[in-house]
Design a protein around this motif. Structure first.
Motif, mmCIF file in Angstrom:
data_model
loop_
_atom_site.group_PDB
_atom_site.id
_atom_site.type_symbol
_atom_site.label_atom_id
_atom_site.label_comp_id
_atom_site.label_asym_id
_atom_site.label_seq_id
_atom_site.Cartn_x
_atom_site.Cartn_y
_atom_site.Cartn_z
ATOM 1 N N CYS A 1 29.440 -25.415 -32.609
ATOM 2 C CA CYS A 1 30.120 -24.117 -32.662
ATOM 3 C C CYS A 1 31.311 -24.215 -33.615
ATOM 4 O O CYS A 1 32.138 -25.114 -33.490
ATOM 5 N N PHE B 1 33.706 -22.211 -33.788
ATOM 6 C CA PHE B 1 34.916 -21.663 -33.174
ATOM 7 C C PHE B 1 35.598 -22.684 -32.280
ATOM 8 O O PHE B 1 36.807 -22.828 -32.304
ATOM 9 N N CYS B 2 34.791 -23.435 -31.480
ATOM 10 C CA CYS B 2 35.425 -24.366 -30.540
ATOM 11 C C CYS B 2 34.886 -25.788 -30.649
ATOM 12 O O CYS B 2 35.413 -26.691 -30.000
ATOM 13 N N CYS C 1 27.240 -20.252 -27.766
ATOM 14 C CA CYS C 1 28.018 -21.446 -27.441
ATOM 15 C C CYS C 1 28.260 -21.510 -25.939
ATOM 16 O O CYS C 1 28.690 -20.524 -25.326
ATOM 17 N N CYS D 1 32.607 -21.408 -25.632
ATOM 18 C CA CYS D 1 33.379 -20.163 -25.790
ATOM 19 C C CYS D 1 32.510 -18.914 -25.760
ATOM 20 O O CYS D 1 33.024 -17.798 -25.883
HETATM 21 ZN ZN LIG Z 1 32.276 -22.260 -29.012
#
Ligand SMILES: [Zn+2]
Length: 187
Positions: free
Chosen positions: A12, A14-15, A29, A32
């Motif tokens: 992911c 984002f995280c 994900c 998140c």
């Molecule tokens: Zn994530």
């Protein structure tokens, strides 16, 4: 040894959590809950009519790269994210052939998804006709080895790299009332 390209979106962005299933889209994900998609990409392909000895042909290049190296192709490519399809198409024509076409004069002609994988959408357009004596100089580059013109629809399967380019050219020749065996000239 052949390099395997790194898999896309295995973590992911984002995280940083690893996806449990990185074989398909969309991916959600587990950390998140953000979803990611892989969308088909548009490709702007421009048919440039060129008037040459009182006939009108279509501008093509001979490919210097795989796939289908040494076969002919219409000119096009991916868009940059600040470009309209008209601007990107005109840029590709200029970069690959040295021919300057007016982006504002491109008219949409036909669009189609690729097959069997529909991961590209080809946006075929037609440029305003160009006088063959004004093409300017052509220099072979990393992607193309020759600039030329094709006249006529028949037999293009044998010389073109991509069936959908053949289809677009055939549709254009049909619209212009041009029939018969194709002819190719270096331009
Ligand atoms: Zn994530």
């Amino acid at each position: 040894m052949a390099m395997t390209p790194p898999a896309r979106d295995t973590f992911c962005s984002f995280c940083g959590t690893a996806y449990r299933d990185a074989t398909r889209y969309p991916r959600t994900c587990e950390g998140c809950k953000t979803q990611v998609w892989a969308n088909p990409i548009p490709v702007s392909v421009v048919l440039v009519p060129v008037v040459h000895e009182r006939r009108t042909g279509l501008l093509v290049v001979r490919r210097a790269i795989e796939p289908r190296k040494s076969k002919l192709a219409l000119v096009g490519g991916f868009l940059e994210d600040h470009e309209t399809w008209q601007e990107g198409g005109a840029r590709e024509i200029r970069e690959e052939t040295g021919v300057v076409v007016d982006a504002s004069k491109l008219t949409s002609f036909w669009f189609t998804s690729t097959a069997p994988r529909p991961n590209r959408v080809l946006l075929f357009s037609v440029a305003a006709p160009v006088d063959g004596s004004t093409l300017g100089t052509y220099a072979p580059n990393a992607e193309t080895s020759e600039r030329g013109l094709v006249f006529g629809p028949d037999g293009l399967d044998d010389v073109f790299a991509f069936p959908l380019h053949v289809e677009a050219a055939r549709r254009w020749f049909a619209r212009e009332g041009v029939v018969g065996e194709h002819r190719y000239v270096i331009a």
